[in-house]
Design an enzyme around this catalytic site. Structure first.
Site, PDB file in Angstrom:
ATOM      1  N   ARG A 102     -10.445  29.413 -10.354  1.00  0.00           N
ATOM      2  CA  ARG A 102     -10.608  29.888 -11.720  1.00  0.00           C
ATOM      3  C   ARG A 102      -9.233  30.001 -12.371  1.00  0.00           C
ATOM      4  O   ARG A 102      -8.216  30.163 -11.682  1.00  0.00           O
ATOM      5  CB  ARG A 102     -11.297  31.253 -11.759  1.00  0.00           C
ATOM      6  CG  ARG A 102     -12.792  31.229 -11.408  1.00  0.00           C
ATOM      7  CD  ARG A 102     -13.574  30.482 -12.464  1.00  0.00           C
ATOM      8  NE  ARG A 102     -15.005  30.479 -12.224  1.00  0.00           N
ATOM      9  CZ  ARG A 102     -15.657  29.549 -11.549  1.00  0.00           C
ATOM     10  NH1 ARG A 102     -14.985  28.556 -10.985  1.00  0.00           N
ATOM     11  NH2 ARG A 102     -16.972  29.595 -11.429  1.00  0.00           N
ATOM     12  N   ARG A 152     -13.386  29.039  -4.872  1.00  0.00           N
ATOM     13  CA  ARG A 152     -13.834  29.177  -6.268  1.00  0.00           C
ATOM     14  C   ARG A 152     -12.595  29.245  -7.161  1.00  0.00           C
ATOM     15  O   ARG A 152     -12.084  30.328  -7.457  1.00  0.00           O
ATOM     16  CB  ARG A 152     -14.680  30.447  -6.409  1.00  0.00           C
ATOM     17  CG  ARG A 152     -15.198  30.730  -7.821  1.00  0.00           C
ATOM     18  CD  ARG A 152     -15.818  32.127  -7.845  1.00  0.00           C
ATOM     19  NE  ARG A 152     -16.194  32.570  -9.152  1.00  0.00           N
ATOM     20  CZ  ARG A 152     -17.377  32.361  -9.722  1.00  0.00           C
ATOM     21  NH1 ARG A 152     -18.297  31.671  -9.079  1.00  0.00           N
ATOM     22  NH2 ARG A 152     -17.642  32.834 -10.924  1.00  0.00           N
ATOM     23  N   GLU A 160     -10.299  35.598 -17.664  1.00  0.00           N
ATOM     24  CA  GLU A 160     -10.698  34.688 -16.576  1.00  0.00           C
ATOM     25  C   GLU A 160     -11.685  33.673 -17.117  1.00  0.00           C
ATOM     26  O   GLU A 160     -12.526  33.992 -17.955  1.00  0.00           O
ATOM     27  CB  GLU A 160     -11.324  35.507 -15.437  1.00  0.00           C
ATOM     28  CG  GLU A 160     -11.727  34.675 -14.219  1.00  0.00           C
ATOM     29  CD  GLU A 160     -13.221  34.382 -14.145  1.00  0.00           C
ATOM     30  OE1 GLU A 160     -13.681  33.978 -13.072  1.00  0.00           O
ATOM     31  OE2 GLU A 160     -13.923  34.532 -15.171  1.00  0.00           O
ATOM     32  N   CYS A 210     -18.023  30.716 -19.949  1.00  0.00           N
ATOM     33  CA  CYS A 210     -17.321  29.489 -19.592  1.00  0.00           C
ATOM     34  C   CYS A 210     -18.064  28.221 -19.991  1.00  0.00           C
ATOM     35  O   CYS A 210     -17.516  27.131 -19.900  1.00  0.00           O
ATOM     36  CB  CYS A 210     -17.074  29.464 -18.082  1.00  0.00           C
ATOM     37  SG  CYS A 210     -18.610  29.416 -17.107  1.00  0.00           S
TER      38      CYS A 210
END
Length: 461
Positions: free
Chosen positions: A158, A156, A112, A73
């Site tokens: 995502r 969190r 993801e 990421c």
């Protein structure tokens, strides 16, 4: 049940593996560039991942039904340099995912990444990626999900990206089951003996900030914006130009961090007397930074009398500890009753029901359980990622925290997979009918597609 074969790219601790294996699917290939994590993966799952995906022959990857990838990421994260697909180190890894999809043509994929992927470069990066996925033959959808919306104790967010060769008609994302706070308490042990205690410096720093909070007028709300103590007494230009635009000689008539007088310094020392966030080589600050500086200077002007008595205490600490984010509006004004994280943005204080987002953490960024004056343990952080069932974690706490910060949340992946792949239908005998399933009209397209996909079953309402 018809088990499917999946591959686990950039596998890390194996969050995708745990999720899909729990649904009866079989991993036939994995890759991971970190040697330590490769060995751990083999120990936990009995399959040794290959190394760098860029050095793997695509033809040697076994055929599979599902491709899973939490590709790096860093190129898209707000915390990184945001070079996106042009990042020389990680930016081309998505290309390798695409090559595998084109060559092996799996039925499904699940990807993801950080939510900023969707907005990177004003959304252009994601538009290009989605276009390429569609050209590879997939119907594609993306959505932002966070574990805390499903009762899992971690906030969190995502972005999840799913694709299917036969189309996503009838597919829907998991339904949110919880909208309120999720308590970190469910992930914690009481005074675990192997927890790392807070250092003397950390305790002293938190006590200094507690003193700041104690001195703050009780009738007023603590600021919701980040408190940057470097601005207490600073006068360097920030609205229309930066210190860089003024130049080191032009700074002579201003004051720097915590009110340091530039006039009394050698020109070569003046830049280092600025806050680190003010040393950028550009002519103007972004609007958000201008606003934070403005608010902090106005705050200082209003509370100057008591801040000047407190200010000398904070000077001995590193710059990252000279900033405070009080995210506990309306809560008891006692740092030692809250959850704390040391981030690059400062000392972040959250209410005790808050479940902090795990990042690729250094040892000092691990969430602090202030009322027990300790850091969270790797076991507790694993629970935040729904990875508590992993037999083994990295032996080094530092490596464990980093790997857990990079991991996907297993339970969220499982929920997405259940919606994407109608695995339950494979267990149903042919004579099952809609009346036995008690389904609603809106669910019919999904069930009809499920019957067609497993083959041999006919939808008969």
């Amino acid at each position: 049940m018809r088990a499917m074969k999946f591959i686990d790219l950039f596998s890390g601790l194996g969050g995708f593996h745990v999720a899909l294996r729990s649904l009866g699917h079989t991993c036939v290939f994995a890759c991971e560039i970190d040697d330590g994590l490769r060995a751990l993966y083999a120990k936990n799952f009995g399959i040794m991942p290959e190394g760098d995906i860029r050095k793997i022959s695509i033809e040697d990857i076994p055929s599979h039904d599902i491709l899973c990838a939490g590709f790096p990421c860093q190129p898209f994260s707000k915390a990184g340099d945001q070079q996106g697909l042009d990042c020389p180190k990680w930016g081309n890894l998505f290309d390798y995912v695409l090559k595998i999809l084109r060559y092996h043509q799996p039925k499904y994929f699940i990807l993801e990444n950080v939510p900023n992927l969707a907005s990177h470069d004003k959304g252009e990066t994601w538009v290009k990626m989605k276009r390429r996925l569609k050209r590879a033959g997939y119907d594609v959808e993306n959505h932002r999900l966070s574990p805390h919306r499903f009762g899992i104790p971690q906030i969190r967010e995502r972005i999840y990206i799913v694709g299917c060769k036969s189309g996503l008609n009838g597919f829907s994302w998991p339904e949110i089951t919880k909208n309120g706070d999720t308590s970190i308490m469910s992930a914690l042990e009481k005074n675990p003996i192997d927890a790392k205690p807070l250092s003397k410096q950390v305790i002293e720093c938190l006590n200094v900030w507690q003193d700041f909070i104690r001195r703050f007028p009780k009738k007023d709300e603590l600021p919701s914006f980040p408190i940057w103590s470097m601005e207490f007494g600073a006068t360097y230009p920030y609205k229309d130009m930066t210190p860089h635009a003024v130049g080191i000689y032009g700074l002579r008539r201003y004051r720097g961090s915590h009110g340091k007088v530039f006039k009394s310094m050698a020109p070569k020392d003046r830049l280092s007397a600025l806050p680190s966030y003010a040393r950028v080589k550009r002519r103007k600050f972004p609007v958000w930074k201008i606003e934070f500086i403005r608010k902090n200077r106005a705050f200082y002007k209003k509370h100057k009398s008591w801040i000047n008595k407190w200010k000398p205490k904070i000077l001995k600490f590193p710059p990252s500890l000279q900033k405070l984010e009080w995210n506990c509006k309306g809560e008891e004004r006692d740092i030692w009753n809250h959850v704390i994280q040391f981030r690059a943005s400062g000392v972040r204080v959250k209410r005790p029901t808050y479940s902090p987002s795990l990042i690729a953490m250094t040892a000092t960024q691990v969430p602090i359980i202030a009322w027990e004056k300790r850091y969270m343990t790797p076991r507790e952080c694993a629970r935040l990622q729904s990875l508590q069932q992993l037999p083994n974690l990295p032996e080094s706490d530092t490596k464990a925290f980093k790997a857990l910060g990079n991991a996907v949340n297993t339970e969220v992946v499982k929920l997405v997979t259940q919606r994407l792949i109608p695995y339950i239908i494979a267990e149903l005998p042919i004579e099952f009918r809609a009346r036995r399933l008690s389904i609603t009209t809106s669910q019919i397209p999904l069930w009809k597609r499920a019957f067609e996909l497993v083959g041999g079953y006919r939808w008969k309402p």
